[in-house]
Design an enzyme around this catalytic site. Structure first.
Site, PDB file in Angstrom:
ATOM      1  N   SER A 129       0.845  -1.192   0.000  1.00 40.66           N
ATOM      2  CA  SER A 129       0.000   0.000   0.000  1.00 40.66           C
ATOM      3  C   SER A 129       0.878   1.238   0.000  1.00 40.66           C
ATOM      4  O   SER A 129       1.956   1.239   0.624  1.00 40.66           O
ATOM      5  CB  SER A 129      -0.907   0.033   1.232  1.00 40.66           C
ATOM      6  OG  SER A 129      -1.627   1.254   1.299  1.00 40.66           O
ATOM      7  N   TYR A 142      -2.064  -0.086  10.106  1.00 43.63           N
ATOM      8  CA  TYR A 142      -2.110  -0.524   8.708  1.00 43.63           C
ATOM      9  C   TYR A 142      -0.839  -0.097   7.976  1.00 43.63           C
ATOM     10  O   TYR A 142      -0.209  -0.900   7.271  1.00 43.63           O
ATOM     11  CB  TYR A 142      -3.341   0.072   8.025  1.00 43.63           C
ATOM     12  CG  TYR A 142      -3.520  -0.368   6.591  1.00 43.63           C
ATOM     13  CD1 TYR A 142      -3.975  -1.652   6.285  1.00 43.63           C
ATOM     14  CD2 TYR A 142      -3.236   0.493   5.536  1.00 43.63           C
ATOM     15  CE1 TYR A 142      -4.140  -2.061   4.973  1.00 43.63           C
ATOM     16  CE2 TYR A 142      -3.404   0.104   4.216  1.00 43.63           C
ATOM     17  CZ  TYR A 142      -3.852  -1.179   3.943  1.00 43.63           C
ATOM     18  OH  TYR A 142      -4.008  -1.590   2.639  1.00 43.63           O
TER      19      TYR A 142
END
Length: 267
Positions: A129, A142
């Protein structure tokens, strides 16, 4: 003979888009799902696999090898989101996120590497990501799990190059998928010191996902990488400003970049 591709988390979102695209291009594609029997009308065959369960990982990889005789490409796509003030996220939820986003992909790589080594070839693509390049407020866990996978990929690339195996990362920005629905959201606690700001940030994050790019862009990027003899270490796919934010992180002074992020999130 068509290349054999296995995609974790292949029943929805980015994984599904990649699987269908590659199958249409003539690849032999297997997707994975924790509960493939619950997935209706999948265009690609699904194998049961839970990235948090080593036994299910090795069973699924063995099943694919038994059916096709080889694994040419692993796409480590399965992952989950998590949001919340770090002070208020239960530690068990942090561990669960790392089990899925970090330890799980490593275990899947460990399961396919012996087969790829025996073939003297193979490609592993880890879906990380753009959030993994920076510590984002209320998405810190995250960011950390995806950033950790980026660094492990860098190390594993060097360890396995002698066997003819290539490993790379693709870091997507925001894409229009169902990831927000599957995320762990720490609740907005009434009276919490973070109540107002976290509540506003959470609403904005969900809006970004809903209005994100088409997952087909990720599928096209994967296709190009599979057909690249010597892939780069890192790829980024998404809106211009999301990709540009990584360049700014490298070039701006730390506090200037921090101020930019805080302004963006209205902190």
């Amino acid at each position: 003979m068509s290349k054999v591709v296995i995609i974790t988390g292949g029943s929805s979102g980015i994984g599904k888009s990649i699987g269908e695209f590659l199958q249409d291009k003539g690849y032999t594609v297997y997707g994975t799902s924790r509960n493939p029997e619950k997935v209706q009308n999948s265009k690609i065959p699904l194998v049961a696999l839970d990235v948090r369960d080593s036994e299910s990982i090795y069973k699924a990889i063995g099943e694919v090898i038994a059916k096709s005789g080889r694994i040419d490409v692993l796409i480590n796509n399965a992952g989950v989101g998590i949001t919340g003030p770090i002070e208020e996220i239960p530690t068990d939820e942090m561990r669960n996120n790392f089990e899925t986003n970090f330890f799980g992909p490593i275990e899947v790589m460990k399961a396919v590497l012996p087969q790829m080594r025996s073939q003297k070839s193979g490609l592993i693509i880890n879906i990380t990501s753009i959030a993994g390049y920076m510590g984002l407020p209320y998405r810190g866990i995250y960011s950390a799990s995806k950033g950790a996978l980026e660094l492990v990929t860098e190390a594993l690339r060097m360890e396995t190059k002698q066997f003819g195996i290539e490993i790379t990362n693709i870091a997507p920005g925001d894409f229009a998928t169902n990831i927000a629905a599957g995320r762990y959201h720490a609740p907005v606690i009434k009276g919490s010191a973070y109540e107002k700001v976290y509540g506003n940030t959470l609403a904005e994050m969900n809006t970004h996902v809903d209005s994100g790019s088409n997952p087909i862009e990720m599928a096209q990027a994967v296709y190009v990488i599979i057909n690249t003899p010597k892939p780069k270490i890192h790829y980024k796919v998404g809106a211009f400003m999301q990709k540009f934010s990584v360049i700014l992180k490298r070039t701006l002074p730390d506090k200037v970049y921090e101020k930019m992020l805080m302004n963006h999130y209205k902190l």
